[in-house]
Write a protein that holds these residues in place. Structure first.
Motif, PDB file in Angstrom:
ATOM      1  N   ASN A 254       1.937   6.506  -6.946  1.00 35.37           N
ATOM      2  CA  ASN A 254       0.872   7.391  -7.427  1.00 35.37           C
ATOM      3  C   ASN A 254       1.253   8.861  -7.279  1.00 35.37           C
ATOM      4  N   GLU A 255       1.937   9.184  -6.165  1.00 31.60           N
ATOM      5  CA  GLU A 255       2.359  10.569  -5.944  1.00 31.60           C
ATOM      6  C   GLU A 255       3.378  11.003  -6.995  1.00 31.60           C
ATOM      7  N   VAL A 256       4.347  10.130  -7.268  1.00 31.49           N
ATOM      8  CA  VAL A 256       5.357  10.456  -8.285  1.00 31.49           C
ATOM      9  C   VAL A 256       4.713  10.516  -9.665  1.00 31.49           C
ATOM     10  N   ALA A 257       3.788   9.589  -9.927  1.00 35.90           N
ATOM     11  CA  ALA A 257       3.091   9.586 -11.223  1.00 35.90           C
ATOM     12  C   ALA A 257       2.319  10.886 -11.417  1.00 35.90           C
ATOM     13  N   ALA A 258       1.694  11.380 -10.337  1.00 37.37           N
ATOM     14  CA  ALA A 258       0.946  12.632 -10.422  1.00 37.37           C
ATOM     15  C   ALA A 258       1.884  13.799 -10.734  1.00 37.37           C
ATOM     16  N   MET A 259       3.069  13.779 -10.133  1.00 36.65           N
ATOM     17  CA  MET A 259       4.050  14.835 -10.403  1.00 36.65           C
ATOM     18  C   MET A 259       4.515  14.777 -11.854  1.00 36.65           C
ATOM     19  N   LEU A 260       4.808  13.557 -12.340  1.00 37.01           N
ATOM     20  CA  LEU A 260       5.278  13.408 -13.719  1.00 37.01           C
ATOM     21  C   LEU A 260       4.183  13.723 -14.732  1.00 37.01           C
ATOM     22  N   ALA A 261       2.929  13.499 -14.346  1.00 40.14           N
ATOM     23  CA  ALA A 261       1.810  13.743 -15.267  1.00 40.14           C
ATOM     24  C   ALA A 261       1.693  15.215 -15.636  1.00 40.14           C
ATOM     25  N   GLN A 262       2.266  16.091 -14.798  1.00 38.34           N
ATOM     26  CA  GLN A 262       2.215  17.520 -15.077  1.00 38.34           C
ATOM     27  C   GLN A 262       3.265  17.947 -16.103  1.00 38.34           C
ATOM     28  N   LEU A 263       4.141  17.013 -16.445  1.00 36.57           N
ATOM     29  CA  LEU A 263       5.221  17.316 -17.383  1.00 36.57           C
ATOM     30  C   LEU A 263       4.905  16.742 -18.758  1.00 36.57           C
TER      31      LEU A 263
ATOM     32  N   ASN B  22      -5.745  -8.741 -12.100  1.00 33.60           N
ATOM     33  CA  ASN B  22      -6.210  -9.528 -10.949  1.00 33.60           C
ATOM     34  C   ASN B  22      -5.229  -9.491  -9.784  1.00 33.60           C
ATOM     35  N   TYR B  23      -4.329  -8.512  -9.764  1.00 27.91           N
ATOM     36  CA  TYR B  23      -3.246  -8.517  -8.784  1.00 27.91           C
ATOM     37  C   TYR B  23      -3.753  -8.494  -7.339  1.00 27.91           C
ATOM     38  N   ASP B  24      -3.269  -9.440  -6.548  1.00 30.14           N
ATOM     39  CA  ASP B  24      -3.584  -9.547  -5.125  1.00 30.14           C
ATOM     40  C   ASP B  24      -2.259  -9.645  -4.382  1.00 30.14           C
ATOM     41  N   ALA B  25      -1.839  -8.542  -3.753  1.00 28.50           N
ATOM     42  CA  ALA B  25      -0.531  -8.492  -3.106  1.00 28.50           C
ATOM     43  C   ALA B  25      -0.374  -9.535  -2.017  1.00 28.50           C
ATOM     44  N   ALA B  26      -1.490  -9.980  -1.448  1.00 28.95           N
ATOM     45  CA  ALA B  26      -1.420 -10.972  -0.376  1.00 28.95           C
ATOM     46  C   ALA B  26      -1.120 -12.366  -0.903  1.00 28.95           C
ATOM     47  N   ARG B  27      -1.305 -12.591  -2.224  1.00 37.42           N
ATOM     48  CA  ARG B  27      -1.130 -13.926  -2.787  1.00 37.42           C
ATOM     49  C   ARG B  27      -0.178 -13.971  -3.969  1.00 37.42           C
ATOM     50  N   GLU B  28       0.126 -12.840  -4.566  1.00 35.07           N
ATOM     51  CA  GLU B  28       0.936 -12.825  -5.783  1.00 35.07           C
ATOM     52  C   GLU B  28       1.973 -11.706  -5.731  1.00 35.07           C
ATOM     53  N   HIS B  29       2.979 -11.814  -6.594  1.00 33.56           N
ATOM     54  CA  HIS B  29       4.010 -10.773  -6.629  1.00 33.56           C
ATOM     55  C   HIS B  29       4.858 -10.931  -7.887  1.00 33.56           C
ATOM     56  N   CYS B  30       5.524  -9.855  -8.243  1.00 32.73           N
ATOM     57  CA  CYS B  30       6.515  -9.877  -9.328  1.00 32.73           C
ATOM     58  C   CYS B  30       7.772  -9.200  -8.809  1.00 32.73           C
ATOM     59  N   TRP B  31       8.907  -9.820  -9.088  1.00 31.96           N
ATOM     60  CA  TRP B  31      10.183  -9.222  -8.715  1.00 31.96           C
ATOM     61  C   TRP B  31      10.979  -8.905  -9.968  1.00 31.96           C
ATOM     62  N   ILE B  32      11.559  -7.715  -9.990  1.00 32.44           N
ATOM     63  CA  ILE B  32      12.445  -7.289 -11.062  1.00 32.44           C
ATOM     64  C   ILE B  32      13.856  -7.221 -10.495  1.00 32.44           C
ATOM     65  N   ALA B  33      14.803  -7.866 -11.152  1.00 28.51           N
ATOM     66  CA  ALA B  33      16.207  -7.810 -10.729  1.00 28.51           C
ATOM     67  C   ALA B  33      16.877  -6.642 -11.426  1.00 28.51           C
ATOM     68  N   GLU B  34      17.662  -5.888 -10.660  1.00 25.20           N
ATOM     69  CA  GLU B  34      18.395  -4.765 -11.218  1.00 25.20           C
ATOM     70  C   GLU B  34      19.883  -4.890 -10.896  1.00 25.20           C
TER      71      GLU B  34
ATOM     72  N   LYS C 213       0.836  -1.210   0.000  1.00 19.77           N
ATOM     73  CA  LYS C 213       0.000   0.000   0.000  1.00 19.77           C
ATOM     74  C   LYS C 213       0.868   1.255   0.000  1.00 19.77           C
ATOM     75  N   LEU C 214       1.916   1.231   0.823  1.00 22.39           N
ATOM     76  CA  LEU C 214       2.824   2.373   0.890  1.00 22.39           C
ATOM     77  C   LEU C 214       3.525   2.585  -0.440  1.00 22.39           C
ATOM     78  N   ASN C 215       3.963   1.494  -1.053  1.00 22.97           N
ATOM     79  CA  ASN C 215       4.648   1.570  -2.334  1.00 22.97           C
ATOM     80  C   ASN C 215       3.730   2.110  -3.426  1.00 22.97           C
ATOM     81  N   LEU C 216       2.482   1.634  -3.430  1.00 21.42           N
ATOM     82  CA  LEU C 216       1.519   2.105  -4.425  1.00 21.42           C
ATOM     83  C   LEU C 216       1.223   3.584  -4.240  1.00 21.42           C
ATOM     84  N   SER C 217       1.086   4.018  -2.990  1.00 21.86           N
ATOM     85  CA  SER C 217       0.826   5.428  -2.707  1.00 21.86           C
ATOM     86  C   SER C 217       1.976   6.302  -3.193  1.00 21.86           C
ATOM     87  N   SER C 218       3.198   5.842  -2.939  1.00 21.85           N
ATOM     88  CA  SER C 218       4.374   6.598  -3.377  1.00 21.85           C
ATOM     89  C   SER C 218       4.442   6.659  -4.894  1.00 21.85           C
TER      90      SER C 218
END
Length: 319
Positions: free
Chosen positions: A125-134, A208-220, A118-123
């Motif tokens: 969304n906030e950055v996306a809102a900032m970028l949307a103005q550009l 259908n994403y359900d954070a309690a049951r599913e996930h995706c990891w990206i390696a960097e 939830k915290l990650n999604l909120s963050s």
């Protein structure tokens, strides 16, 4: 009598002073713009330090509290209070390290992972809102400038770049689809129907994403994506590992093994009892990773897919 500074020395000092002032001004600007000086991060109940601790635990399983403190530069007493607060809220578990029972190993609980999601999604969304103005051009210039800052300030490494695993974010599904399709077309001449399959898997994952049951990891590595893996629900007790992929330039760094181990750990934390996956007999490197991770081949079936005659394999293991 001491000699006076030369005009060139004065000019050099002035340039240095101007650069220092510019860096400090930018530091004040971006911290204000991104809100990192607020008592709480965004609209969450967490401070920036607490959010950073959650981030580390979400991306690196079973960390020692001391490791987190050293990496984030947190005072041991302050970190201890954060850990105690998280434990009281049911966000983490801690257990003594076998090698040193004075130190504790920390892990997120299911509630902790939901909270971080939830915290990650909120963050995001906030950055996306900032970028949307550009404009698209300005957004690209901004992110490229940030990448330049990170590259310039990053310490030189005398060893291979560390592999970091993070959760998926906006844009990652497109990257997965493109890289998967291109890699298998180049290596095995698979046709565009495989790209369609990967696109369908990714679309269903997002819908259908359900954070309690599913996930995706990206390696960097070095801030650039080099691999991915998906944990999806097969049944209430069986998890499915899907779309493991490692870029050719990152092979030999242990990326594939790290992704598979993370996927299994994530499945355990979400309450699954068994894990299954479907692969092809020609994918020798992937099969080696699965075997070393404890998976066993349980069935094979010839089929014609992606423009090729293949032998599909089902591998499984208990968690």
């Amino acid at each position: 009598m001491p000699s006076s500074p030369s005009p060139s020395a004065i000019a050099t000092e002035q340039v240095a002073d101007d650069r220092i002032a510019a860096v400090r001004a930018f530091n004040r600007f971006y911290t204000r713009k991104l809100g990192v000086l607020d008592q709480h991060l965004g609209k969450s109940p967490f401070s920036l330090s607490e959010a950073r601790v959650l981030y580390e635990l979400a991306h690196r399983d079973e960390l020692a509290a001391k490791e987190i403190g050293l990496e984030l530069g947190l005072d041991p007493g302050y970190l201890s209070r954060i850990v105690q607060s998280f434990e009281e809220k049911g966000l983490i578990t801690r257990k003594p390290l076998p090698a040193d029972r004075r130190q504790y190993q920390l892990s997120l609980t299911a509630k902790g992972r939901q909270t971080y999601a939830k915290l990650n999604l909120s963050s995001q969304n906030e950055v996306a809102a900032m970028l949307a103005q550009l404009s698209a051009e300005d957004a690209t210039r901004l992110t490229q400038a940030m990448a330049t800052i990170e590259t310039v300030l990053e310490r030189r490494r005398t060893q291979p770049a560390a592999v970091m695993l993070r959760s998926h974010r906006v844009g990652d599904m497109g990257w997965v689809i493109s890289k998967q399709a291109a890699a298998y077309a180049a290596a095995y001449n698979w046709d565009i129907s495989y790209e369609a399959l990967v696109a369908e898997i990714c679309a269903q994952f997002i819908k259908n994403y359900d954070a309690a049951r599913e996930h995706c990891w990206i390696a960097e590595v070095g801030g650039e994506p080099v691999g991915s893996v998906f944990l999806v629900k097969a049944t209430d007790e069986i998890a499915k590992l899907r779309l493991l992929q490692v870029e050719k330039r990152a092979r030999g760094l242990g990326v594939g093994r790290a992704l598979v181990e993370q996927c299994m750990q994530g499945a355990r934390e979400r309450g699954y009892k068994r894990m299954t996956l479907w692969t092809q007999s020609i994918l020798v490197a992937a099969r080696g990773i699965y075997k070393s991770a404890g998976f066993e081949l349980v069935s094979t079936k010839p089929h014609h897919s992606f423009g090729q005659d293949l032998v599909g394999e089902t591998w499984e293991r208990d968690l």
